[in-house]
Design a protein around this motif. Structure first.
Motif, PDB file in Angstrom:
ATOM      1  N   VAL A 114      16.571  -2.389  42.038  1.00 57.90           N
ATOM      2  CA  VAL A 114      15.504  -2.027  40.691  1.00 57.90           C
ATOM      3  C   VAL A 114      15.404  -3.208  39.912  1.00 57.90           C
ATOM      4  CG1 VAL A 114      15.460  -0.785  38.736  1.00 57.90           C
ATOM      5  CG2 VAL A 114      16.463   0.331  40.709  1.00 57.90           C
ATOM      6  N   VAL A 168      18.634  -0.894  33.814  1.00 62.62           N
ATOM      7  CA  VAL A 168      18.092  -0.247  34.938  1.00 62.62           C
ATOM      8  C   VAL A 168      17.383   0.976  34.586  1.00 62.62           C
ATOM      9  CG1 VAL A 168      18.710   0.913  37.082  1.00 62.62           C
ATOM     10  CG2 VAL A 168      19.688  -1.181  36.883  1.00 62.62           C
ATOM     11  N   GLN A 169      18.086   1.739  33.601  1.00 61.64           N
ATOM     12  CA  GLN A 169      17.374   3.095  33.294  1.00 61.64           C
ATOM     13  C   GLN A 169      16.210   3.092  32.648  1.00 61.64           C
ATOM     14  OE1 GLN A 169      20.443   6.083  32.300  1.00 61.64           O
ATOM     15  NE2 GLN A 169      19.531   6.614  30.452  1.00 61.64           N
ATOM     16  N   ALA A 172      13.419   1.462  35.679  1.00 59.37           N
ATOM     17  CA  ALA A 172      13.397   2.292  37.127  1.00 59.37           C
ATOM     18  C   ALA A 172      12.181   3.384  37.170  1.00 59.37           C
ATOM     19  CB  ALA A 172      14.696   2.875  37.683  1.00 59.37           C
ATOM     20  N   SER A 173      11.494   3.183  38.190  1.00 59.28           N
ATOM     21  CA  SER A 173      10.678   4.160  38.322  1.00 59.28           C
ATOM     22  C   SER A 173      10.963   5.535  38.790  1.00 59.28           C
ATOM     23  CB  SER A 173       9.579   3.968  39.243  1.00 59.28           C
ATOM     24  OG  SER A 173      10.153   3.835  40.622  1.00 59.28           O
ATOM     25  N   GLU A 176      12.134   5.464  42.328  1.00 56.84           N
ATOM     26  CA  GLU A 176      13.314   4.684  42.436  1.00 56.84           C
ATOM     27  C   GLU A 176      14.726   5.505  42.176  1.00 56.84           C
ATOM     28  OE1 GLU A 176      12.470   0.134  41.753  1.00 56.84           O
ATOM     29  OE2 GLU A 176      12.415   1.448  40.102  1.00 56.84           O
ATOM     30  N   PHE A 177      14.540   6.308  40.916  1.00 54.29           N
ATOM     31  CA  PHE A 177      15.553   7.248  40.741  1.00 54.29           C
ATOM     32  C   PHE A 177      15.685   8.204  41.668  1.00 54.29           C
ATOM     33  CE2 PHE A 177      15.148   6.277  35.695  1.00 54.29           C
ATOM     34  CZ  PHE A 177      16.120   5.426  35.961  1.00 54.29           C
TER      35      PHE A 177
END
Length: 204
Positions: A114, A168-169, A172-173, A176-177
């Motif tokens: 990510v 990351v949180q 991230a799209s 991606e999640f």
């Protein structure tokens, strides 16, 4: 009964004592289950005043971190009780194969991408994974390696939870999640069948 009494964070477990259930802000696990109370003080330092609202896709990995911290605590207890190092080594060998190395692989395959490959946080995390693998695999200086695992795994987990996972949180799209949730399936932790609880002090 008040609305607060019905809240899941204050409701007592059925059939258990009236002690309120305490939920870990980091991973969502019960804080007052048997064997976890001793971890409470060290785990507090991972929590901000405002609970970390971890995305559902990352929660299984955060739960892995919880059990990694518990491993560090068990090693500290083992050293405190002067347990023979080979006994602790057997447990860490089991833990690394069943839980830790699959966790590392999941992070490296699904989470770190990510961020940019050259991101300093990713480089740091990967270097620490390599270092921890060497320590867990070491068979020549067991006592030294176990001591370093206790310190370095603890620090590594706190870095990922406090810094890397938060970043990351942020970026991230949704896709991606979704990919992380779809491809990573956490193994529920249990060491109930492990007979040698070296971390428990024997009653006199």
């Amino acid at each position: 009964m008040s609305e607060q009494d019905n809240h899941p964070s204050t409701k007592a477990r059925s059939g258990a004592s009236k002690e309120p259930v305490k939920i870990c802000n980091v991973c969502g696990d019960l804080r007052n289950e048997p064997g976890k109370k001793e971890l409470l003080n060290s785990h507090k330092s991972m929590e901000n005043k405002k609970p970390i609202k971890r995305h559902e896709a990352l929660k299984p990995l955060s739960r892995d971190h919880h059990h990694g911290l518990l491993l560090c605590w068990k090693l500290r207890q083992g050293f405190k009780f002067q347990v023979e190092p080979r006994r602790m080594k057997k447990y860490t060998n089991w833990f690394k194969t069943k839980y830790l190395y699959p966790h590392f692989e999941a992070e490296e395959e699904f989470v770190f991408p990510v961020l940019e490959e050259e991101d300093p946080m990713v480089k740091k995390a990967l270097a620490e994974h390599r270092r921890l693998r060497r320590l867990f695999d070491d068979e020549s200086e067991i006592t030294k390696s176990l001591s370093l695992i206790e310190e370095e795994l603890d620090a590594h987990i706190r870095f990922e939870e406090r810094i890397l996972f938060n970043e990351v949180q942020k970026i991230a799209s949704p896709k991606e999640f979704e990919e992380i949730e779809k491809r990573h399936h956490a193994v529920p932790f249990s060491d109930d069948l492990w007979e040698d609880h070296f971390w428990e002090q024997k009653k006199k």
